[in-house]
Design a protein around this motif. Structure first.
Motif, short mmCIF file in Angstrom:
data_model
loop_
_atom_site.label_atom_id
_atom_site.label_comp_id
_atom_site.label_asym_id
_atom_site.label_seq_id
_atom_site.Cartn_x
_atom_site.Cartn_y
_atom_site.Cartn_z
N ALA A 41 0.97 -1.22 0.04
CA ALA A 41 -0.16 -0.08 0.00
C ALA A 41 1.04 1.16 -0.17
CB ALA A 41 -0.96 0.07 1.32
N ALA A 42 2.00 1.24 0.90
CA ALA A 42 2.95 2.39 0.78
C ALA A 42 3.41 2.63 -0.58
CB ALA A 42 3.77 2.18 1.95
N ALA A 43 3.79 1.42 -1.02
CA ALA A 43 4.35 1.72 -2.59
C ALA A 43 3.56 2.20 -3.60
CB ALA A 43 4.86 0.36 -2.92
N PRO A 372 -11.67 -11.88 -8.94
CA PRO A 372 -11.08 -10.48 -8.55
C PRO A 372 -11.99 -9.29 -8.04
CG PRO A 372 -10.45 -11.38 -10.73
CD PRO A 372 -11.45 -12.22 -10.38
N HIS A 373 -11.38 -8.91 -6.83
CA HIS A 373 -12.15 -7.65 -6.08
C HIS A 373 -11.40 -6.73 -5.74
CE1 HIS A 373 -10.51 -10.49 -3.00
NE2 HIS A 373 -10.57 -9.62 -2.25
N GLY A 374 -11.82 -5.71 -5.39
CA GLY A 374 -11.30 -4.25 -5.34
C GLY A 374 -11.86 -3.29 -4.29
N GLU A 375 -11.68 -2.20 -4.56
CA GLU A 375 -12.18 -1.16 -3.58
C GLU A 375 -13.61 -1.20 -3.20
OE1 GLU A 375 -14.06 2.70 -2.39
OE2 GLU A 375 -14.17 1.71 -4.50
N PHE A 385 -12.07 4.17 4.80
CA PHE A 385 -11.82 3.32 5.70
C PHE A 385 -11.75 2.04 5.10
CE2 PHE A 385 -11.89 0.09 8.85
CZ PHE A 385 -10.98 0.40 9.72
N TYR A 386 -10.46 1.07 5.07
CA TYR A 386 -10.42 -0.13 4.21
C TYR A 386 -9.89 -1.06 5.35
CZ TYR A 386 -11.60 2.78 0.41
OH TYR A 386 -12.12 3.69 -0.68
N GLN A 407 -5.75 -5.80 -3.91
CA GLN A 407 -6.62 -5.03 -2.95
C GLN A 407 -6.23 -3.58 -2.82
OE1 GLN A 407 -7.04 -7.23 0.51
NE2 GLN A 407 -8.85 -8.44 -0.20
N VAL A 408 -5.00 -3.35 -2.53
CA VAL A 408 -4.40 -1.92 -2.16
C VAL A 408 -4.17 -1.24 -3.37
CG1 VAL A 408 -3.34 -2.70 0.10
CG2 VAL A 408 -2.17 -2.93 -1.96
N ARG A 409 -3.82 -2.02 -4.54
CA ARG A 409 -3.61 -1.10 -5.82
C ARG A 409 -5.03 -0.44 -6.02
NH1 ARG A 409 -5.60 -0.93 -10.40
NH2 ARG A 409 -6.96 -2.43 -10.13
#
Length: 464
Positions: A41-43, A372-375, A385-386, A407-409
């Motif tokens: 996530a930081a990257a 596949p899943h994301g935001e 908030f995640y 997920q974090v991407r």
């Protein structure tokens, strides 16, 4: 004339400029947890030009991974290194380790996560020995709605002997579940008896062939659980038994069908994961191990210096006596105690993010394949908030690092306003091979002999 009675002199008043008030836009994104997904996530935030602050509870990066540093993962490097992290590292002349190698937890830290955390774009914003003990909206309790989404989050962070407050415009909780294990008891309830025996129970994967060998050698050792952590422990105990023949191995699982534990074996797309099942089946069939299937643990009791395990098998009361050590691999659960003031939507069964529950519920899905899943699926009622990574899966055991990276991407894309990238979620996960098994071998209980009895079964493993 005295000074007090002199004619007043006009004075020009000047107003000192006040310190600008930071808006949510100016605040960083807070990341809880410095493991693989938190660092990913930081990257991604760095590549988007977004400020962040990361809190790691341990004294070094990836504290949870360090707890199983001796364990070799079944995923090769290309599935382990996040794409954004690789881009940042390769810009500093870092090279991906051997693509065909299977690193240990220590390798992950030394060769990937530690170099990533030391990059100039990341290092200044990582806080160690920083445990997040509460998250809230600034000035509002969970019950208050008016203006909530416009207020920043406040993270209460314990460092040494003080608690410091940090404000953030968004929070990504990647704290994982490793440090919050389930109890041995099958009903999932921690008892005083189990807690009192804590010095003889290990929750996780002990270093049986290394620094903890003396503790387990020539002892009666019980392993509880049927996941990959339990398999690792059993296979290491087999090697320990070869060196110290007096070591006895007892294995308890709740499942009735051992083939489900053996997994896809040769059909698994991850070769090393499949080989674990192959080796485990050989161990079981060798008679070196006493196996109890369909075993529900009711409780533990102290018997002098040893432990007795009380339970039942298909309604029959069973007691396993004289254990010196217990290795518990019954999974883990998310710690949501510090999120009580955040509005969340979590599944009540497996404590995962609600939208993921139908996709990963182990009561329904045996293969662990997740679309596949994301935001969109991970967003919570409190805007920005995640919960991500293994914690987003709650008690489900099928999480892979590549899932957390995607997920974090997606989430970082959404936070930075790149909605086209956020909704375009792609994930290529290796199949377990379990779903293609049409015939299984079921092993009966070995309550007396310690050996298994094979019989055929036409049960089909389904992942619909």
């Amino acid at each position: 004339m005295s000074q007090c009675c002199s004619k007043p002199v006009p004075v020009q008043l000047t107003m000192k400029a006040s310190t600008p008030v930071l808006t949510n836009h100016d605040l960083p994104v807070a990341i809880i947890g410095g493991g693989p997904v938190g660092l990913a996530a930081a990257a991604h935030l760095v590549t988007k030009g977004e400020s962040f602050i990361l809190f790691e509870a341990a004294a070094h990066i990836a504290g949870n991974v360090g707890n199983w540093g001796h364990v070799r993962v079944f995923t090769p490097w290309p599935f382990i290194a996040d794409k954004a992290a690789r881009q940042l590292l390769e810009a500093s002349e870092w090279k991906l380790p051997d693509e065909e190698a299977f690193p240990t937890g220590k390798d992950l830290i030394d060769e990937y996560m530690a170099p990533l955390a030391q990059l100039p774009a990341i290092k200044p914003f990582v806080h160690y020995d920083a445990k997040v003990v509460a998250v809230s909206r600034k000035g509002l309790s969970k019950a208050k709605t008016a203006g909530r989404d416009k207020l920043p989050f406040v993270l209460h962070v314990q460092h040494e002997n003080q608690t410091i407050k940090y404000e953030a415009k968004a929070v990504i909780d990647a704290s994982g579940t490793w440090s919050n294990p389930n109890p041995v008891a099958s009903d999932g309830v921690w008892t005083r008896e189990e807690q009192a025996l804590g010095s003889q129970i290990t929750y996780g994967i002990p270093d049986l062939l290394g620094k903890e060998q003396k503790r387990y050698a020539a002892k009666n050792v019980l392993v509880v659980g049927s996941g990959h952590s339990a398999i690792h422990a059993l296979l290491d105990l087999e090697r320990l038994q070869e060196q110290h023949p007096q070591t006895t191995i007892t294995w308890i699982i709740r499942k009735s069908n051992l083939q489900e534990v053996f997994g896809g074996q040769e059909q698994d797309a991850l070769r090393e994961r499949g080989l674990l099942g192959v080796r485990l089946q050989k161990l079981v069939e060798s008679g070196k191990i006493t196996v109890y299937t369909s075993f529900l643990i009711n409780g533990l009791e102290k018997d002098g210096a040893r432990i007795n395990v009380l339970g039942n098998v298909n309604g029959e009361t069973v007691s396993i006596n004289g254990m010196d050590e217990v290795i518990s691999n019954t999974g883990s659960r998310p710690d949501i105690s510090f999120l009580r003031e955040v509005r969340m939507d979590m599944d009540t069964y497996i404590e995962s993010v609600t939208a993921l529950a139908p996709l990963i519920d182990p009561n329904i899905h045996s293969c662990g394949t997740v679309r596949p899943h994301g935001e969109k699926e991970l967003r919570q009622p409190d805007h920005n908030f995640y919960i991500v990574g293994s914690k987003s899966y709650g008690r489900a055991p099928t999480f892979l690092m590549a899932t957390g990276y995607e997920q974090v991407r997606s989430i970082v894309a959404a936070i930075t306003g790149d909605w086209e990238a956020a909704v375009k979620v792609e994930l290529d996960l290796p199949e377990t091979g379990v779903c293609s098994v049409n015939r299984s071998v079921q092993y009966g209980n070995s309550l007396d002999s310690g050996r298994t009895i094979a019989s055929s079964s036409n049960k089909t493993s389904c992942c619909d």
